[in-house]
Enzyme design. Sequence first.
Site, PDB file in Angstrom:
ATOM      1  N   PHE A   1      -4.625   3.201  -3.078  1.00  0.00           N
ATOM      2  CA  PHE A   1      -3.392   3.110  -3.854  1.00  0.00           C
ATOM      3  C   PHE A   1      -2.675   1.873  -3.348  1.00  0.00           C
ATOM      4  O   PHE A   1      -1.745   1.965  -2.555  1.00  0.00           O
ATOM      5  CB  PHE A   1      -2.548   4.360  -3.600  1.00  0.00           C
ATOM      6  CG  PHE A   1      -1.538   4.707  -4.678  1.00  0.00           C
ATOM      7  CD1 PHE A   1      -0.504   3.849  -5.009  1.00  0.00           C
ATOM      8  CD2 PHE A   1      -1.604   5.925  -5.324  1.00  0.00           C
ATOM      9  CE1 PHE A   1       0.428   4.186  -5.978  1.00  0.00           C
ATOM     10  CE2 PHE A   1      -0.672   6.289  -6.290  1.00  0.00           C
ATOM     11  CZ  PHE A   1       0.348   5.423  -6.613  1.00  0.00           C
TER      12      PHE A   1
ATOM     13  N   ARG B   1       0.841  -1.192   0.000  1.00  0.00           N
ATOM     14  CA  ARG B   1       0.000   0.000   0.000  1.00  0.00           C
ATOM     15  C   ARG B   1       0.882   1.250   0.000  1.00  0.00           C
ATOM     16  O   ARG B   1       1.917   1.291   0.668  1.00  0.00           O
ATOM     17  CB  ARG B   1      -0.856  -0.042   1.287  1.00  0.00           C
ATOM     18  CG  ARG B   1      -1.853   1.060   1.412  1.00  0.00           C
ATOM     19  CD  ARG B   1      -2.914   0.668   2.463  1.00  0.00           C
ATOM     20  NE  ARG B   1      -2.366   0.536   3.805  1.00  0.00           N
ATOM     21  CZ  ARG B   1      -2.066   1.539   4.606  1.00  0.00           C
ATOM     22  NH1 ARG B   1      -2.243   2.782   4.192  1.00  0.00           N
ATOM     23  NH2 ARG B   1      -1.585   1.311   5.806  1.00  0.00           N
ATOM     24  N   HIS B   2       0.474   2.291  -0.716  1.00  0.00           N
ATOM     25  CA  HIS B   2       1.176   3.565  -0.642  1.00  0.00           C
ATOM     26  C   HIS B   2       0.991   4.138   0.760  1.00  0.00           C
ATOM     27  O   HIS B   2      -0.116   4.129   1.287  1.00  0.00           O
ATOM     28  CB  HIS B   2       0.615   4.543  -1.676  1.00  0.00           C
ATOM     29  CG  HIS B   2       1.457   5.767  -1.865  1.00  0.00           C
ATOM     30  ND1 HIS B   2       1.591   6.740  -0.879  1.00  0.00           N
ATOM     31  CD2 HIS B   2       2.221   6.174  -2.896  1.00  0.00           C
ATOM     32  CE1 HIS B   2       2.393   7.697  -1.322  1.00  0.00           C
ATOM     33  NE2 HIS B   2       2.789   7.381  -2.534  1.00  0.00           N
ATOM     34  N   PRO B   3       2.046   4.619   1.382  1.00  0.00           N
ATOM     35  CA  PRO B   3       1.908   5.039   2.778  1.00  0.00           C
ATOM     36  C   PRO B   3       0.987   6.240   3.003  1.00  0.00           C
ATOM     37  O   PRO B   3       0.441   6.379   4.095  1.00  0.00           O
ATOM     38  CB  PRO B   3       3.345   5.385   3.195  1.00  0.00           C
ATOM     39  CG  PRO B   3       4.133   5.464   1.954  1.00  0.00           C
ATOM     40  CD  PRO B   3       3.437   4.694   0.912  1.00  0.00           C
ATOM     41  N   SER B   4       0.792   7.091   1.994  1.00  0.00           N
ATOM     42  CA  SER B   4       0.040   8.313   2.293  1.00  0.00           C
ATOM     43  C   SER B   4      -1.042   8.665   1.277  1.00  0.00           C
ATOM     44  O   SER B   4      -1.567   9.772   1.298  1.00  0.00           O
ATOM     45  CB  SER B   4       1.006   9.488   2.448  1.00  0.00           C
ATOM     46  OG  SER B   4       1.839   9.581   1.308  1.00  0.00           O
TER      47      SER B   4
END
Lengths: 382, 382
Positions: B234, B227-230
């Site tokens: 996403f 997962r994209h951290p921010s």
Amino acid sequence: MPLPLAGLVVLDLTHVLAGPFASMTLADLGARIIKVERPGTGDDTRTFPPFKNGKSAYFAAINHGKASIALDLKADSDRATFERLVARADVLLENFRPGVMERLDYGWETLHRKHPRLIYGAVSGFGHTGPDARRPSYDMVAQARGGVMSITGEADRDPVRVGASIGDIAAGMYLTQGVLAALYDRQRTDTGRKIDISMLDCQLAILEHAIAIASVTGKAPAPSGARHPSIAPFETFHASDGLFVIAAGNDVLFEKLCVALSLPIADDPRFGSNADRVENVRLLKRLIEAVTLDQTRAHWIAKLTAAGIPNAPIQSVDDVMRDPQIVARNMVVDVLDRNGRQAFKAAGNPIKMTDAEDRTARAPAPDLDGNRGEILRWLDGD
Amino acid sequence: MPLPLAGLVVLDLTHVLAGPFASMTLADLGARIIKVERPGTGDDTRTFPPFKNGKSAYFAAINHGKASIALDLKADSDRATFERLVARADVLLENFRPGVMERLDYGWETLHRKHPRLIYGAVSGFGHTGPDARRPSYDMVAQARGGVMSITGEADRDPVRVGASIGDIAAGMYLTQGVLAALYDRQRTDTGRKIDISMLDCQLAILEHAIAIASVTGKAPAPSGARHPSIAPFETFHASDGLFVIAAGNDVLFEKLCVALSLPIADDPRFGSNADRVENVRLLKRLIEAVTLDQTRAHWIAKLTAAGIPNAPIQSVDDVMRDPQIVARNMVVDVLDRNGRQAFKAAGNPIKMTDAEDRTARAPAPDLDGNRGEILRWLDGD
């Protein structure tokens, strides 16, 4: 001696990560980077957290030492300035979607005709050719489609992304290599070239052995967790207070390991050769961990190091920044503010060279359009 | 036009991966690589599986197109040959433990005195300076100690290694960059430099934003799975037949996604902004997956692509090799055997350049000492 790229001028239209990472390396090698940003917002990463004193640490970590001018490449007066900059540049970098520069009338063909010595470096999601040339990409899209995620993760669980943005960064590094090769070559030919880097291409390029395995065995390699796929014991183990890697890559090292752990299994036929150890790797891991869980990581690292058995702690990023070897190598540098005070930290330049000063600090990351005055004066003939 | 590095001679003492990866890139850019191997066994990777017709596909994937000569650098007659080769070389590459070349009397100081234009490229586990300079390293040791493992893996489980050998490969890529910068610079100064690349340094260098986060927040970043951290949504999602990534990076894309999925949550306040979506990311993932599990990956990819929502399949390495964009970009090439027949596959050269032929095949990987005759004839004055 001056830095290797001293005197070189790079006109940098790139934004976010792949391109700016490349121009950061060129700056560390001595080039002058003029970062052209869109007016108003500039590079998207100016809004990426975390912030300190209102400025993005992310932007600073990658854009230190560059000069910024804000230009609207559709506005006539800014286009005039841009064209004066192109005339003085050795290298132009862009990471727009393929076609964007052509629509601005600043594509390779046009620029090459007017400035035959200009080196034109492009990085994009999929490259400037091929059926997907105009599609957008992101780091995770490149990692997913490019294969590295399929071999990263625990063997019986879903794949994970690589925590570093290697989709962008591998592309940035290949862009740098292409630009440097073109610069070398230009001294012989007096002509520039266009370099066309695709994030997806670069993902495959770094998969080296996985391609060999897939093409010969007909099977794609699978993820192998935190374990070397074909050597044992060569993986992570739990100590009482954290994880560390033991890399006992041959029979001699395995015997030494058994001694260091007081684990009398060196003569056990299940672990006699590397092939045996790989076959029984899960049992082997449990046996080793039964011992290592009793003491701290520091205890085992000292013991194994003294015995000559390769090992390493799994370090978090803040651990790494304090690692004595990293500190001795000047690999964490200060990014200054305009008053010369330390404002941010960034990675140092890993390309250490004789006769090239390895500075402990970096000039500030620029404010948006912050260097317009000095850039225009330079154009006017300083 | 000739390739950018045409005419350049690289004397390559490196073995295994980091160094040979660098010389492979230099070969793809046109340089001639003379690979000096120890007699008897040669490069360790000649014994790495998988094998085809008795030859290592791993060795072939990285050493195609190089010429091999076997030399014992402690034997007088071989030393004489080696010294004749050094005199003709533009670049020397080595990845021995720091101190080994000095003990052979072939260290930088000695060679630079005799051959001031020689560029000396060294890659090692920790570099040629610092408290750990003489310690051995491996790819996993670099990945563990260098921080990337600590941010790769599922958030609440043990970290995993990156499936590609980026401990070696990042170092190989920085070595290439250093060599190319030194080559450019030599045309101005007529002098070589020593380049000193540390695998550990290079791991930190590719962590860019993680350093920014750690230094500003005081906390090391954690792994974020797939997962994209921010940004959300996403991350990876399950279809009926496999995993794919959806990268809906802003409100407009999220609304389009809800339409494409027939999932009427675009107005739900829990998902109103990116910050909201990040806060409720696990619920969001379950809701999206409740829908996506019903159809194939191909179904969703087509639908999302038509709607302009960035996405990608998680491809295995053999999928990538067949990816139409990869094929169109000539990113899988044949490594021939001595009869000109396809024997192995390797990654193509991602550094695409104008006026530089992008070949579809590579010359064979050399047999151990297989080019001795032609190399000696060349030394004698062909």
